[in-house]
Motif scaffolding. Structure first.
Motif, PDB file in Angstrom:
ATOM      1  N   ARG A   1       7.112 -16.014  -4.085  1.00  0.00           N
ATOM      2  CA  ARG A   1       6.100 -15.801  -3.039  1.00  0.00           C
ATOM      3  C   ARG A   1       6.729 -15.222  -1.774  1.00  0.00           C
ATOM      4  O   ARG A   1       6.112 -14.399  -1.082  1.00  0.00           O
ATOM      5  N   ASP A   2       7.953 -15.646  -1.458  1.00  0.00           N
ATOM      6  CA  ASP A   2       8.620 -15.121  -0.262  1.00  0.00           C
ATOM      7  C   ASP A   2       8.979 -13.648  -0.437  1.00  0.00           C
ATOM      8  O   ASP A   2       8.875 -12.855   0.505  1.00  0.00           O
ATOM      9  N   LYS A   3       9.395 -13.272  -1.652  1.00  0.00           N
ATOM     10  CA  LYS A   3       9.701 -11.868  -1.916  1.00  0.00           C
ATOM     11  C   LYS A   3       8.449 -11.015  -1.827  1.00  0.00           C
ATOM     12  O   LYS A   3       8.481  -9.881  -1.320  1.00  0.00           O
ATOM     13  N   ALA A   4       7.327 -11.544  -2.292  1.00  0.00           N
ATOM     14  CA  ALA A   4       6.060 -10.812  -2.217  1.00  0.00           C
ATOM     15  C   ALA A   4       5.649 -10.588  -0.769  1.00  0.00           C
ATOM     16  O   ALA A   4       5.189  -9.497  -0.396  1.00  0.00           O
ATOM     17  N   GLN A   5       5.813 -11.607   0.080  1.00  0.00           N
ATOM     18  CA  GLN A   5       5.481 -11.463   1.494  1.00  0.00           C
ATOM     19  C   GLN A   5       6.387 -10.438   2.169  1.00  0.00           C
ATOM     20  O   GLN A   5       5.939  -9.632   2.993  1.00  0.00           O
ATOM     21  N   GLU A   6       7.657 -10.464   1.814  1.00  0.00           N
ATOM     22  CA  GLU A   6       8.604  -9.505   2.382  1.00  0.00           C
ATOM     23  C   GLU A   6       8.231  -8.076   2.011  1.00  0.00           C
ATOM     24  O   GLU A   6       8.232  -7.177   2.861  1.00  0.00           O
ATOM     25  N   LEU A   7       7.876  -7.852   0.735  1.00  0.00           N
ATOM     26  CA  LEU A   7       7.495  -6.515   0.284  1.00  0.00           C
ATOM     27  C   LEU A   7       6.182  -6.061   0.924  1.00  0.00           C
ATOM     28  O   LEU A   7       6.016  -4.886   1.258  1.00  0.00           O
ATOM     29  N   SER A   8       5.248  -6.977   1.076  1.00  0.00           N
ATOM     30  CA  SER A   8       3.971  -6.629   1.707  1.00  0.00           C
ATOM     31  C   SER A   8       4.194  -6.100   3.116  1.00  0.00           C
ATOM     32  O   SER A   8       3.572  -5.111   3.532  1.00  0.00           O
ATOM     33  N   ALA A   9       5.074  -6.746   3.857  1.00  0.00           N
ATOM     34  CA  ALA A   9       5.346  -6.318   5.229  1.00  0.00           C
ATOM     35  C   ALA A   9       6.082  -4.983   5.253  1.00  0.00           C
ATOM     36  O   ALA A   9       5.782  -4.118   6.084  1.00  0.00           O
ATOM     37  N   LEU A  10       7.022  -4.785   4.339  1.00  0.00           N
ATOM     38  CA  LEU A  10       7.819  -3.565   4.355  1.00  0.00           C
ATOM     39  C   LEU A  10       7.026  -2.348   3.882  1.00  0.00           C
ATOM     40  O   LEU A  10       7.130  -1.262   4.449  1.00  0.00           O
ATOM     41  N   LEU A  11       6.217  -2.534   2.819  1.00  0.00           N
ATOM     42  CA  LEU A  11       5.517  -1.399   2.201  1.00  0.00           C
ATOM     43  C   LEU A  11       4.114  -1.193   2.751  1.00  0.00           C
ATOM     44  O   LEU A  11       3.425  -0.249   2.372  1.00  0.00           O
ATOM     45  N   GLU A  12       3.664  -2.116   3.620  1.00  0.00           N
ATOM     46  CA  GLU A  12       2.354  -2.001   4.269  1.00  0.00           C
ATOM     47  C   GLU A  12       1.212  -1.980   3.257  1.00  0.00           C
ATOM     48  O   GLU A  12       0.247  -1.235   3.405  1.00  0.00           O
TER      49      GLU A  12
ATOM     50  N   ARG B   1      15.909  -2.909   5.389  1.00  0.00           N
ATOM     51  CA  ARG B   1      15.242  -1.735   5.968  1.00  0.00           C
ATOM     52  C   ARG B   1      14.532  -0.959   4.865  1.00  0.00           C
ATOM     53  O   ARG B   1      15.123  -0.631   3.833  1.00  0.00           O
ATOM     54  N   VAL B   2      13.259  -0.659   5.102  1.00  0.00           N
ATOM     55  CA  VAL B   2      12.510   0.111   4.124  1.00  0.00           C
ATOM     56  C   VAL B   2      12.954   1.570   4.188  1.00  0.00           C
ATOM     57  O   VAL B   2      13.271   2.100   5.254  1.00  0.00           O
ATOM     58  N   ILE B   3      12.996   2.225   3.045  1.00  0.00           N
ATOM     59  CA  ILE B   3      13.339   3.639   2.973  1.00  0.00           C
ATOM     60  C   ILE B   3      12.074   4.451   3.279  1.00  0.00           C
ATOM     61  O   ILE B   3      11.039   4.244   2.640  1.00  0.00           O
ATOM     62  N   PRO B   4      12.100   5.352   4.258  1.00  0.00           N
ATOM     63  CA  PRO B   4      10.875   6.064   4.680  1.00  0.00           C
ATOM     64  C   PRO B   4      10.128   6.737   3.531  1.00  0.00           C
ATOM     65  O   PRO B   4       8.898   6.714   3.491  1.00  0.00           O
ATOM     66  N   ALA B   5      10.850   7.348   2.594  1.00  0.00           N
ATOM     67  CA  ALA B   5      10.170   8.028   1.492  1.00  0.00           C
ATOM     68  C   ALA B   5       9.368   7.065   0.636  1.00  0.00           C
ATOM     69  O   ALA B   5       8.392   7.458  -0.001  1.00  0.00           O
ATOM     70  N   ALA B   6       9.770   5.792   0.608  1.00  0.00           N
ATOM     71  CA  ALA B   6       9.027   4.802  -0.170  1.00  0.00           C
ATOM     72  C   ALA B   6       7.630   4.592   0.409  1.00  0.00           C
ATOM     73  O   ALA B   6       6.652   4.454  -0.328  1.00  0.00           O
ATOM     74  N   LEU B   7       7.533   4.569   1.726  1.00  0.00           N
ATOM     75  CA  LEU B   7       6.214   4.409   2.354  1.00  0.00           C
ATOM     76  C   LEU B   7       5.312   5.582   2.016  1.00  0.00           C
ATOM     77  O   LEU B   7       4.109   5.405   1.754  1.00  0.00           O
ATOM     78  N   GLU B   8       5.855   6.781   2.030  1.00  0.00           N
ATOM     79  CA  GLU B   8       5.056   7.962   1.710  1.00  0.00           C
ATOM     80  C   GLU B   8       4.557   7.902   0.266  1.00  0.00           C
ATOM     81  O   GLU B   8       3.398   8.206  -0.020  1.00  0.00           O
ATOM     82  N   ALA B   9       5.434   7.499  -0.648  1.00  0.00           N
ATOM     83  CA  ALA B   9       5.029   7.418  -2.051  1.00  0.00           C
ATOM     84  C   ALA B   9       3.959   6.352  -2.252  1.00  0.00           C
ATOM     85  O   ALA B   9       2.996   6.566  -2.986  1.00  0.00           O
ATOM     86  N   PHE B  10       4.104   5.201  -1.592  1.00  0.00           N
ATOM     87  CA  PHE B  10       3.128   4.131  -1.787  1.00  0.00           C
ATOM     88  C   PHE B  10       1.788   4.462  -1.158  1.00  0.00           C
ATOM     89  O   PHE B  10       0.760   3.903  -1.551  1.00  0.00           O
ATOM     90  N   SER B  11       1.768   5.365  -0.177  1.00  0.00           N
ATOM     91  CA  SER B  11       0.484   5.776   0.380  1.00  0.00           C
ATOM     92  C   SER B  11      -0.365   6.496  -0.666  1.00  0.00           C
ATOM     93  O   SER B  11      -1.590   6.562  -0.546  1.00  0.00           O
ATOM     94  N   LYS B  12       0.274   7.042  -1.701  1.00  0.00           N
ATOM     95  CA  LYS B  12      -0.461   7.703  -2.781  1.00  0.00           C
ATOM     96  C   LYS B  12      -1.028   6.699  -3.782  1.00  0.00           C
ATOM     97  O   LYS B  12      -1.867   7.054  -4.604  1.00  0.00           O
TER      98      LYS B  12
END
Length: 422
Positions: free
Chosen positions: A139-150, A104-115
């Motif tokens: 490569r699988d870890k990169a795909q997982e992070l791409s989906a989680l962090l948008e 599960r992605v931590i919501p604050a992480a999405l906000e920080a990455f939007s910057k």
């Protein structure tokens, strides 16, 4: 600052004077500075006269004045020199407990990455994700992070715990016993090791070595005499059956790579051992931390010392927070900047994690500053690292990051501050 004081009076008079400064006439500045510097000085003078007030930009000035200063202010569409636009810092992110909890992605992480991303979803500063996970492909870890962090995460932006093993070229052609779980052989080959043997391979070849589990004890034993010698050990992560891995790895070390034969005296120094991920504990969905690979290494070291009286030695010990991993990450950051065409040198790396080394500033001169935050729980660390991202962007990033990369969370104050800082 300009060489002559600006005239007091109307904005029109100030504008005429400033145009003269920018062209190099009527001011000593024109004799010693480039047109770009003169224009910047003129903008500062405009601000003092109140023509360029807080939040005002060149495109809001009178047309005649704005046209004369095309390309000299931080306006939209401004194309700076490559070095001017290039970030001079990089970010190293831990993953577990910082960006995600389990899956599960931590919501604050999405906000920080939007910057950190522009309107095309591209990261605007060099970023690598440094994790002590090792039971997954890059490569699988990169795909997982791409989906989680948008946002788009490339495989070469992910540093797994064992990624620095690519540097140990002297062992890549040796026959290595590999311990861990997941795609072990594929991971080992991706690191450069072409001749690997798994613990399961060894157990099948020498079934009499694995005797703890009564259900797995072989009925008949046919030990092989043609099994090639093992020349080293790779510890990529915590295994599933600790008792089997601890027993067989110890057998290999005590027999100098011939576990079916055994030796009267254990050789020392022993075969080379490369290990990754020193985490004693790690944070998942559970409320309390779980055993990590560091706990497995501690067990192996204790067993070896108890049997031989010697310390287990590592040819390489990597993963956070080893200096080897940070040096490797520093090189990955530099390569990433080169591929993106960022010309300015990377001067600082900011590492963001959940342990006592949470706030780590890695300077390009090779020194490491470790600052303990005193925060151990991931929930408590989030405000600090999010604030760090915002602070770094405000104080270290080139102006175009704040102008072109504004997200829905940005405020007019932030943009105004970036304009005035020019």
């Amino acid at each position: 600052m300009v060489g002559l004081p600006p005239p007091r009076g109307s904005a029109r008079a100030a504008a005429d004077w400033l145009l003269g400064c920018a062209r190099g006439g009527g001011s000593r500045v024109g004799e010693t500075r480039s047109l770009r510097v003169r224009a910047t000085s003129a903008m500062a003078a405009l601000a003092r006269l109140g023509v360029l007030g807080p939040g005002r930009c060149l495109w809001k000035l009178p047309v005649r004045l704005s046209a004369e200063f095309q390309g000299y202010g931080p306006r939209r569409g401004y194309v700076a020199d490559r070095a001017e636009r290039s970030p001079t810092f990089g970010l190293l992110f831990d993953i577990d407990g910082v960006l995600v909890r389990g899956h599960r992605v931590i919501p604050a992480a999405l906000e920080a990455f939007s910057k950190l991303v522009n309107s095309q979803g591209q990261l605007q500063v060099p970023v690598v994700f440094v994790t002590n996970a090792g039971n997954i492909l890059q490569r699988d870890k990169a795909q997982e992070l791409s989906a989680l962090l948008e946002c788009k995460v490339d495989p070469d932006q992910v540093i797994l715990s064992h990624s620095p093993m690519k540097l140990f070229l002297q062992y890549h052609n040796k026959r290595m016993l590999v311990s861990g779980q997941g795609p072990l052989v594929e991971n080992a080959r991706a690191l450069g090791f072409q001749n690997v043997v798994t613990v399961d391979d060894l157990r099948i070849a020498f079934p009499e070595l694995d005797m703890v589990d009564l259900q797995r004890r072989p009925k008949t034993m046919r030990p092989r005499s043609d099994f090639p010698a093992i020349e080293g050990v790779l510890l990529l992560g915590e295994p599933v059956r600790w008792e089997t891995n601890l027993q067989l790895i110890t057998d290999v070390l005590l027999s100098n790579g011939h576990p079916g034969a055994g030796l009267a005296t254990a050789p020392y120094p022993h075969l080379p051992v490369l290990a990754s991920n020193m985490d004693l504990l790690w944070m998942a969905e559970a409320s309390m931390p779980r055993f990590g690979h560091g706990t497995f290494l501690l067990c192996l070291e204790t067993i070896y010392r108890k049997i031989t009286g010697h310390e287990l030695k590592y040819e390489g010990l990597m993963g956070k927070p080893s200096i080897l991993t940070y040096r490797y990450a520093e090189e990955v950051i530099r390569q990433q900047a080169e591929r993106r065409g960022w010309a300015a040198p990377i001067r600082k790396l900011y590492a963001i994690g959940t342990c006592k080394w949470q706030m780590v500033e890695r300077r390009s001169n090779g020194l490491m500053d470790k600052r303990s935050s005193g925060l151990q729980q991931p929930g408590a660390v989030l405000p600090s690292w999010c604030a760090l991202v915002y602070t770094v962007l405000r104080t270290q990033a080139p102006k175009h990051l704040l102008l072109e990369g504004q997200s829905s969370h940005s405020t007019g104050t932030e943009t105004s501050a970036s304009v005035q800082s020019s």
